[in-house]
Design a protein around this motif. Structure first.
Motif, PDB file in Angstrom:
ATOM      1  N   SER A   1      -5.791   6.354   5.201  1.00  0.00           N
ATOM      2  CA  SER A   1      -6.914   5.574   4.692  1.00  0.00           C
ATOM      3  C   SER A   1      -7.916   6.435   3.924  1.00  0.00           C
ATOM      4  CB  SER A   1      -7.630   4.869   5.846  1.00  0.00           C
ATOM      5  OG  SER A   1      -8.068   5.806   6.813  1.00  0.00           O
TER       6      SER A   1
ATOM      7  N   TYR B   1      -1.985   0.335  13.830  1.00  0.00           N
ATOM      8  CA  TYR B   1      -2.100   1.523  12.994  1.00  0.00           C
ATOM      9  C   TYR B   1      -0.699   2.119  12.835  1.00  0.00           C
ATOM     10  CZ  TYR B   1      -4.662   5.590  11.124  1.00  0.00           C
ATOM     11  OH  TYR B   1      -5.188   6.573  10.325  1.00  0.00           O
TER      12      TYR B   1
ATOM     13  N   GLY C   1      -6.231   0.543   3.864  1.00  0.00           N
ATOM     14  CA  GLY C   1      -7.577   0.323   4.360  1.00  0.00           C
ATOM     15  C   GLY C   1      -8.554   1.179   3.589  1.00  0.00           C
ATOM     16  N   ASP C   2      -9.800   1.248   4.038  1.00  0.00           N
ATOM     17  CA  ASP C   2     -10.792   2.051   3.342  1.00  0.00           C
ATOM     18  C   ASP C   2     -10.914   3.424   3.991  1.00  0.00           C
ATOM     19  OD1 ASP C   2     -12.237   1.771   5.634  1.00  0.00           O
ATOM     20  OD2 ASP C   2     -13.843   0.577   4.769  1.00  0.00           O
TER      21      ASP C   2
ATOM     22  N   GLU D   1       0.834  -1.189   0.000  1.00  0.00           N
ATOM     23  CA  GLU D   1       0.000   0.000   0.000  1.00  0.00           C
ATOM     24  C   GLU D   1       0.877   1.249   0.000  1.00  0.00           C
ATOM     25  OE1 GLU D   1      -3.520  -1.558   2.890  1.00  0.00           O
ATOM     26  OE2 GLU D   1      -1.454  -2.011   3.424  1.00  0.00           O
TER      27      GLU D   1
ATOM     28  N   THR E   1     -11.731   1.248   8.921  1.00  0.00           N
ATOM     29  CA  THR E   1     -12.142   0.042   9.617  1.00  0.00           C
ATOM     30  C   THR E   1     -11.614  -1.221   8.947  1.00  0.00           C
ATOM     31  OG1 THR E   1     -14.207  -0.004   8.348  1.00  0.00           O
ATOM     32  CG2 THR E   1     -14.226   1.155  10.452  1.00  0.00           C
ATOM     33  N   VAL E   2     -11.099  -1.108   7.737  1.00  0.00           N
ATOM     34  CA  VAL E   2     -10.586  -2.263   7.020  1.00  0.00           C
ATOM     35  C   VAL E   2      -9.110  -2.042   6.759  1.00  0.00           C
ATOM     36  CG1 VAL E   2     -10.745  -3.654   4.931  1.00  0.00           C
ATOM     37  CG2 VAL E   2     -12.815  -2.674   5.938  1.00  0.00           C
ATOM     38  N   GLY E   3      -8.317  -3.053   6.993  1.00  0.00           N
ATOM     39  CA  GLY E   3      -6.886  -2.932   6.779  1.00  0.00           C
ATOM     40  C   GLY E   3      -6.136  -3.021   8.088  1.00  0.00           C
ATOM     41  N   HIS E   4      -5.172  -3.923   8.129  1.00  0.00           N
ATOM     42  CA  HIS E   4      -4.419  -4.132   9.369  1.00  0.00           C
ATOM     43  C   HIS E   4      -3.679  -2.878   9.808  1.00  0.00           C
ATOM     44  CE1 HIS E   4      -5.331  -8.307   9.653  1.00  0.00           C
ATOM     45  NE2 HIS E   4      -4.706  -8.644   8.549  1.00  0.00           N
TER      46      HIS E   4
ATOM     47  N   ASN F   1      -8.598   6.236   0.890  1.00  0.00           N
ATOM     48  CA  ASN F   1      -9.159   5.480  -0.228  1.00  0.00           C
ATOM     49  C   ASN F   1      -8.828   6.154  -1.563  1.00  0.00           C
ATOM     50  OD1 ASN F   1     -10.519   3.260  -1.247  1.00  0.00           O
ATOM     51  ND2 ASN F   1     -12.496   4.287  -1.246  1.00  0.00           N
TER      52      ASN F   1
ATOM     53  N   ASP G   1      -5.686  -0.208  11.880  1.00  0.00           N
ATOM     54  CA  ASP G   1      -6.494  -0.798  12.942  1.00  0.00           C
ATOM     55  C   ASP G   1      -6.113  -0.155  14.276  1.00  0.00           C
ATOM     56  OD1 ASP G   1      -7.731  -2.394  14.880  1.00  0.00           O
ATOM     57  OD2 ASP G   1      -7.609  -4.172  13.633  1.00  0.00           O
TER      58      ASP G   1
END
Length: 430
Positions: free
Chosen positions: A140, A134, A117-118, A90, A122-125, A142, A128
Motif C-alpha cells: 500500500s 490483507y 489501498g492507500d 491492483e 486503511t483503504v482497500g480490502h 500508493n 485490511d
C-alpha cells in the motif's frame, strides 16, 4: 562482474601485446637479441603493473538482483451496509538486492511499490488487517517506490549468524522459518500471525546458533534471539532504540528438528506497544498501550512435517499462540489466544503446481480486566480460512486463484460480521 572486467582488460592487454610482438627480434641470436629481450621484459613488467592496477580497482563485492511483480484481481464482501464488493485490479512490484563482500555475508535490500489501498493501509480490502483480508502479495505504498527492508547478516564461526539493520522484522532473524505453509492472506503467515512473531519493520539486531551435524538430514537444535524497537529511528525524548517510551520487542526461539519436521517454542516480551499486532481481534489490539506503561509476554508453539515425496500427501503446519498482558485498563484484554492449521501440496496433479488450505482462529481476547463494561470479546469465537491452487505457467510466471473467508470478524465500520472474498494472483518472478 569479474567476466565484465575481464572483457574490459582483454582488449587492453592485446593492444599492449601487439607492439611487443612487433618489436620482438626473431633473427638469429646476436648481441642485440639480449637488449631486445630486456626491452620485451620491461614492457611485460609494465603490462603486469597496469593489469594489477585494473584488478586492484575492481569491485570488492558481488550483487545479485531478483524481483517479482504481482497483478491482483478480486473482491471482498464483508456483509456490511457500507461494504463494496466491486472487483478491483491492483499491483505490487518488488526488487531484491543481495550483496556479498566476503562470500559468506549478505547485505539485503528490498525495494517495493504498489497501489493496494492507500499509503496508510486503511483503504482497500486487500490491505485490511482488521478482518484478515490483507494479502501476502499486497503493498500500500500508493505507487511510491520505497526501501522496504534493509539489513546486513554475517557468520561468526561455523554455527552462529548475526543480523543488524535499520529496517528488519524479528522473524527474519531466526535460525529457520517458524512455518512452511505458503499463505495467500497474511493472517496465516508464520504459522499464525499472532503476538510472538510479526513485528513491524523496525531497527533491530539478533543472532542465531545452529547445532552442527554431519548428516544434513539429521535433527539438530537451534536457538535464536533478537531485539527490535519500533521507535528506534525516533530521536524524541525517551524514544530511540532503548528509550523508556520506545516500543521494544524481544523474541527468542528454541527449535529442534530436521528439514522434514520441526517443533519450536518462541517467547516474546513487548513493552510500550500501543497495539498488540496486525492480525488479531479489535479488542485484543487495544492492549497494551503506552499511556498505561503496560507490557505483554507472548508464546508461540509451532510444528511442521513434510512427506518424503511430493504429490497427494500434504505438508502439515500447526501453530498455537497465547499472551498475557500486564497493565491493561478495565475492560481491555488481559489474555489472548489463537491457532491455525495449514496443509500444502507440492506438485499436486502437475509438477510445479501447488495447492494450500488453511483454517484457524485469529488471536482474540480470552480474559478481560475486571471493572469495565465489556465482559467478552465479540470475536472470541472467530474463524478464518483460505484455499488456493497455483498453476506454474513456466519458471517465471504463475497464476493462483484463491478463495478466503471468516466469521465473527470486525469490518471497517466496526461491525462484527462474516467475510468472504476471492482473488486471482498473477505473479512474475525474475
Amino acid at each position: 562482474m569479474k567476466l565484465f572486467q575481464r572483457l574490459l582488460v582483454a582488449p587492453a592487454a592485446l593492444g599492449l601485446m601487439a607492439p611487443l610482438a612487433a618489436n620482438a627480434d626473431v633473427s638469429p641470436v646476436s648481441t642485440e637479441s639480449d637488449f631486445s629481450s630486456e626491452v620485451i621484459q620491461a614492457r611485460v613488467d609494465g603490462l603486469e603493473s597496469q593489469l594489477g592496477e585494473v584488478m586492484a580497482g575492481q569491485f570488492s563485492s558481488s550483487t545479485k538482483l531478483s524481483g517479482k511483480a504481482a497483478f491482483i484481481t478480486g473482491y471482498v464482501d464483508n456483509n456490511a451496509a457500507t461494504s463494496s464488493d466491486e472487483i478491483t485490479f491492483e499491483y505490487m512490484y518488488q526488487l531484491n538486492l543481495n550483496t556479498s563482500f566476503t562470500g559468506e555475508d549478505n547485505l539485503y535490500t528490498r525495494i517495493k511499490s504498489g497501489n493496494v489501498g492507500d499509503a496508510s493501509g486503511t483503504v482497500g480490502h486487500f490491505v485490511d488487517k482488521g478482518q484478515g483480508t490483507y494479502l501476502s502479495a499486497a503493498n500500500s505504498n500508493n505507487n511510491a517506490v520505497k526501501v522496504d527492508k534493509l539489513w546486513y547478516q554475517f557468520p561468526v564461526g561455523d554455527s552462529m549468524t548475526v543480523w543488524v539493520g535499520p529496517k528488519i522484522e524479528n522473524y527474519y532473524m531466526l535460525a529457520s522459518a517458524p512455518s512452511i505453509y505458503k499463505p495467500v492472506t497474511k493472517q496465516f503467515a508464520l504459522g499464525g500471525n499472532g503476538s510472538a512473531y510479526g513485528s513491524s519493520t523496525s531497527p533491530g539486531f539478533g543472532a542465531a546458533w545452529t547445532q552442527e551435524v554431519e548428516d544434513p538430514s539429521a535433527a539438530r537444535w537451534a536457538v535464536s534471539a533478537n531485539y527490535s524497537a519500533k521507535s528506534g529511528d525516533n530521536s524524541a525524548e525517551n524514544k530511540g532504540l532503548f528509550g523508556d517510551d520506545t516500543e521494544s520487542f524481544v523474541l527468542t526461539k528454541v527449535e529442534y528438528g530436521s528439514p522434514r519436521w520441526q517443533v519450536s517454542l518462541a517467547t516474546s516480551f513487548k513493552e510500550g506497544w500501543d497495539n498488540d499486532g496486525y492480525y488479531q481481534s479489535a479488542l485484543a489490539t487495544k492492549s497494551p498501550n503506552v499511556a498505561a506503561d503496560s507490557s505483554m509476554t507472548a508464546y508461540a508453539v509451532r510444528g511442521y512435517w513434510r512427506p518424503e515425496t511430493s504429490g497427494s500427501v500434504p505438508e502439515v503446519q500447526v501453530g498455537y499462540d497465547w499472551a498475557t498482558i500486564d497493565g491493561a485498563a478495565a475492560g481491555e484484554a488481559e489474555d489472548t489466544s489463537g491457532w491455525m492449521v495449514g496443509l500444502g501440496w507440492k506438485d499436486l496433479f502437475i509438477d510445479g503446481n501447488r495447492a494450500g488450505i488453511a483454517l484457524g482462529s485469529r488471536q482474540a481476547a480470552t480474559g478481560l480486566k475486571s471493572g469495565g463494561t465489556v465482559t467478552s470479546d465479540p470475536e472470541e469465537d472467530n474463524s478464518v480460512w483460505e484455499a488456493y491452487y497455483t498453476f506454474k505457467v513456466n519458471d517465471g510466471v504463475s497464476i493462483t486463484p484463491a478463495i478466503f473467508g471468516g466469521s465473527d470478524l470486525t469490518n471497517a465500520s466496526g461491525t462484527v460480521t462474516d467475510v468472504d472474498g476471492a482473488v486471482l494472483l498473477t505473479e512474475f518472478r525474475f
